[in-house]
Design an enzyme around this catalytic site. Sequence first.
Site, PDB file in Angstrom:
ATOM      1  N   LYS A  72      -2.443   5.418  -5.427  1.00 52.10           N
ATOM      2  CA  LYS A  72      -1.336   5.898  -4.149  1.00 52.10           C
ATOM      3  C   LYS A  72       0.134   6.173  -4.754  1.00 52.10           C
ATOM      4  CE  LYS A  72       1.282   1.654  -4.992  1.00 52.10           C
ATOM      5  NZ  LYS A  72       2.864   1.738  -5.370  1.00 52.10           N
TER       6      LYS A  72
ATOM      7  N   ASP B   5      -0.479  -5.534  -3.767  1.00 49.40           N
ATOM      8  CA  ASP B   5      -1.051  -4.097  -3.237  1.00 49.40           C
ATOM      9  C   ASP B   5      -2.486  -3.596  -3.189  1.00 49.40           C
ATOM     10  OD1 ASP B   5       1.219  -3.593  -3.359  1.00 49.40           O
ATOM     11  OD2 ASP B   5       1.502  -2.347  -5.304  1.00 49.40           O
TER      12      ASP B   5
END
Length: 279
Positions: free
Chosen positions: A10, A134
Site C-alpha cells: 500500500k 494497518d
Amino acid sequence: MMLRLYSPAKVNLFLRIVKRRPDGYHELASLFQTIDLCDTLSFSFNSSDTLTCTDAAIPTDHNNLVWKAANLFRRKTGHAFGIKIHLEKNIPAQSGLGGGSSNAATTLWALNELRGRPATLAQLIEWSGEIGSDITFFLSNGSAYCTGRGEIMKFLDPLPPKTLYIIKPEEGLSTPSVYKNLCLDKLIPQDPLQTLHSFQTGAPHYYNDLEQPAFTMMPSLAILKQRLLEAGFETVLMSGSGSSFFCLGKGVLPPLPGFFVTKASFINRSDHDWYSKGS
Ligand code: C5P
C-alpha cells in the site's frame, strides 16, 4: 487443497497525525491505496504449522504477523487445524509499504476461504484491529480512508488509475521509532476531511506528517526527495513511516544504485475476490 494469493503493498496518499493517545498510539487520518507490488502467499493444510520465506531476513517464528493472523482466526472461529504457508517476499521490509500487515490480512482471507467461510468480511475486518493498525485496510477494496489507530475504515470508490515509481534506500525505518521522533507541534493542522475531498474532486493534496520525524532520523531522505523532485516528478511523498517514497508524474529516474526501485500501479479488488494483478 492449496491456495495461492497475492498480498499487495500500500501507499498512503496522505497521512495526517492528529494527536498522541493515552495508550501510546497516535490518532491518524489517512487515504490508503493498494498497489500491484505484491508478495505471494501459498497455503495448504498440514499436520503442524510451518512458514517458509524466500527472504532469510524475515522472521518465520510466532512473531511473524502471518502467525498472529492464523492464531486470531483459529481463536475467533474455534476451528483447529495446522497450516503450511510459503511467503514469496517482494515488498521490502521497513519501507512503510505495509508488507507484513498485508500478509496478515491475506492470511485471514485465505484461511476463511479454505475453511468454508465461517466468518463474514465484516467479522474479519473487526477482528483484524486486534493484531495491528494497518491490517484492516487490506480487507477493504483497496482504497479506503482510515482513522483511529488506522483500524477505523471507510470504504471508498476506486481512485482514478495511476502508475508510480516506488523508491526505497537500503536503510529502513522502524515504525515505533519514527512515531517517537514526531514533534506534533511542528505539524500543519490541516483538516483531513478536506484533504480527502481534494482527492475525490480531482485536485489531490499529497502530504505525510511522518516525513518530519523520518527526515530528522535519516537526513538523506530529505536529499533523496529533493533529487526526485528535481528529476521532474510532480509528487514525491514518503509512504507510511518510510523509508520508501512514491513518485507520480513525468519524471525521469536518476541512477539509484543500491536502492529498491519498481514501477507500480494502483489496484483494487472486486467485492468477492481477493487482489489479482491487473485488477
Ligand atoms: O499497530 P502496529 O503494531 O502496526 O503499530 C506499530 C507501532 O507503530 C506501535 O507500537 C506504535 O509505536 C506505532 N503506531 C502509533 N500510532 C498508530 C499506529 C502505529 O503510534 N496509529
